[in-house]
Design a protein around this motif. Sequence first.
Motif, PDB file in Angstrom:
ATOM      1  N   ILE A 322       0.682  -1.223  -0.119  1.00 16.48           N
ATOM      2  CA  ILE A 322       0.120  -0.010  -0.105  1.00 16.48           C
ATOM      3  C   ILE A 322       0.884   1.405   0.019  1.00 16.48           C
ATOM      4  CG2 ILE A 322      -1.574   1.259   1.475  1.00 16.48           C
ATOM      5  CD1 ILE A 322      -2.967  -1.307   2.349  1.00 16.48           C
ATOM      6  N   GLU A 323       2.083   1.246   0.761  1.00 17.81           N
ATOM      7  CA  GLU A 323       2.945   2.367   0.972  1.00 17.81           C
ATOM      8  C   GLU A 323       3.580   2.658  -0.728  1.00 17.81           C
ATOM      9  OE1 GLU A 323       5.733   2.842   4.086  1.00 17.81           O
ATOM     10  OE2 GLU A 323       4.151   2.000   5.574  1.00 17.81           O
ATOM     11  N   VAL A 324       3.909   1.513  -1.014  1.00 19.79           N
ATOM     12  CA  VAL A 324       4.440   1.707  -2.371  1.00 19.79           C
ATOM     13  C   VAL A 324       3.425   2.225  -3.581  1.00 19.79           C
ATOM     14  CG1 VAL A 324       5.715   0.421  -4.673  1.00 19.79           C
ATOM     15  CG2 VAL A 324       6.244  -0.024  -2.146  1.00 19.79           C
ATOM     16  N   ALA A 325       2.505   1.603  -3.434  1.00 15.00           N
ATOM     17  CA  ALA A 325       1.250   2.124  -4.465  1.00 15.00           C
ATOM     18  C   ALA A 325       0.790   3.573  -4.342  1.00 15.00           C
ATOM     19  CB  ALA A 325       0.022   1.147  -4.261  1.00 15.00           C
ATOM     20  N   ARG A 326       0.784   3.966  -2.814  1.00  9.94           N
ATOM     21  CA  ARG A 326       0.423   5.411  -2.774  1.00  9.94           C
ATOM     22  C   ARG A 326       1.623   6.482  -3.109  1.00  9.94           C
ATOM     23  NH1 ARG A 326      -2.578   7.787   1.368  1.00  9.94           N
ATOM     24  NH2 ARG A 326      -4.400   6.238   2.223  1.00  9.94           N
ATOM     25  N   SER A 327       2.613   5.922  -3.312  1.00  6.59           N
ATOM     26  CA  SER A 327       3.584   6.772  -3.589  1.00  6.59           C
ATOM     27  C   SER A 327       4.092   6.726  -4.988  1.00  6.59           C
ATOM     28  CB  SER A 327       5.047   6.379  -2.976  1.00  6.59           C
ATOM     29  OG  SER A 327       5.867   5.216  -3.512  1.00  6.59           O
ATOM     30  N   VAL A 328       3.323   6.214  -6.080  1.00 10.43           N
ATOM     31  CA  VAL A 328       3.545   6.434  -7.459  1.00 10.43           C
ATOM     32  C   VAL A 328       3.322   7.800  -7.733  1.00 10.43           C
ATOM     33  CG1 VAL A 328       2.545   5.588  -9.632  1.00 10.43           C
ATOM     34  CG2 VAL A 328       2.812   4.090  -7.696  1.00 10.43           C
TER      35      VAL A 328
END
Length: 334
Positions: A322-328
Motif C-alpha cells: 500500500i505504501e509503494v502504491a500510494r507513492s506512485v
Amino acid sequence: MKKMLMLFAGIMLLLALSACGQKSQGDVVSELNEKLGEMKGYKANAKMTLKMGTEPQVYNVEIWHKDPSFYRVNLKNEEKDQSQMILKNDDGVYVLTPALNKSFKFQSEWPENSSQAYLFESLVKDITEDKSATYKETDKHYVFETKTRYQNNKMLPYQEITINKKDLSPVSVKVMDPDKNALVLVEFSKVKFDTTFDKDSFDMKKNMTSAQLEAPVMAEVQNEGFSVKYPENIGDMNLTEEKEIATEKGERVVLTYEGKKSFTLVQEKAEVVQTSVSMNVNGEPVDLGYTVGAMTGNTIAWTFEGVDYMLASKELTQEEMIEVARSVGEDPVK
C-alpha cells in the motif's frame, strides 16, 4: 485588604463557573455515540487535500449514508477531471469508475474494517476505541487526537478530529505521519443529519448512469499515449529493469524493482468498454489516497487518469504494498 479578598474570591468564582462549563472527554464521547445511535442517515460535503506527492491534490467529496449500512461516497478531482464512487448496498461494495464504464464489486466489510476520514461514524468509532486519545475544548469545537485504524497505519498512524460543539458534526480531520505532519486534510463544508433518501439512491446502475452524465466516458482514452510513473517510497529497492511490451490493446510497461525485497509494477492504458461492465473481485477495496484500488492476495490493482496499474510482490507485506502504491508519483521522473 478586604477589597483584595473580595477580588480574589470573585476571580475564583469565575474560574469555578468556567470549569463547570467545560465538558469532560467522557461526556463528549457519550454524546457522540448517542448522536450516532439516534441518527438515521446524513449527507455531507467536504474538500480532501492530499499532500503525498510533489503537488497537493484536491478532491471534492460528497458523502451519503443511510443507516445502518448503505453508503455512497463520490470523489472528484476537478482539475484532472477524475471521478470515482464507492457504493455500498445490500448486494455488496462497489467501486465505480464512470469514465471507463467499469465497476468492481467486493464482498467486503468496508467501511468497518478501517478508518475513513470522511465518514462521521468511522470518526466516532476511532475516538471511542482509542483509550489513549487526547482531548481539548475550544470556544466552538471539541478536538481529539487519536490513533488511526488504517491498513498502513505505520505511514499514517495519527489523526486530529475537530467536532462542532453546536451539533456534533465533523469540522475537519488531519491524518498525520509519525512526525505529526498532516498528509491528508478533510474539511467539511456541509453536514446535514437525519436526511431521507429515495428508494434507489444507492442503486449501482442508477448511480453509474448519473455519474456518467457528469463525467462522460473517455472515448478517446485508447488513442492517447501515457507517461510512465515511478514509485517514490521504495526503501532500499532499485529499478533493475524497464520493459515495454506490445499488446493488442497498445503498450504495456513492466517495471522490476529488486533489493532486500522485490516487486513488479505494470502499467498500461485503461480500456474503455462500450457496455457497462461489473467485475467481481475476491479481495478488498484499498484507499490509496488519490484513488481506490483492489487488493487481492499479493497484488494491488488500480486505475488513475486513464491508466491501469498492477503492483505484485511475494515479499512485500500488504502494508508495504500500500505504501509503494500510494507513492506512485505524478511526474514521469525516475
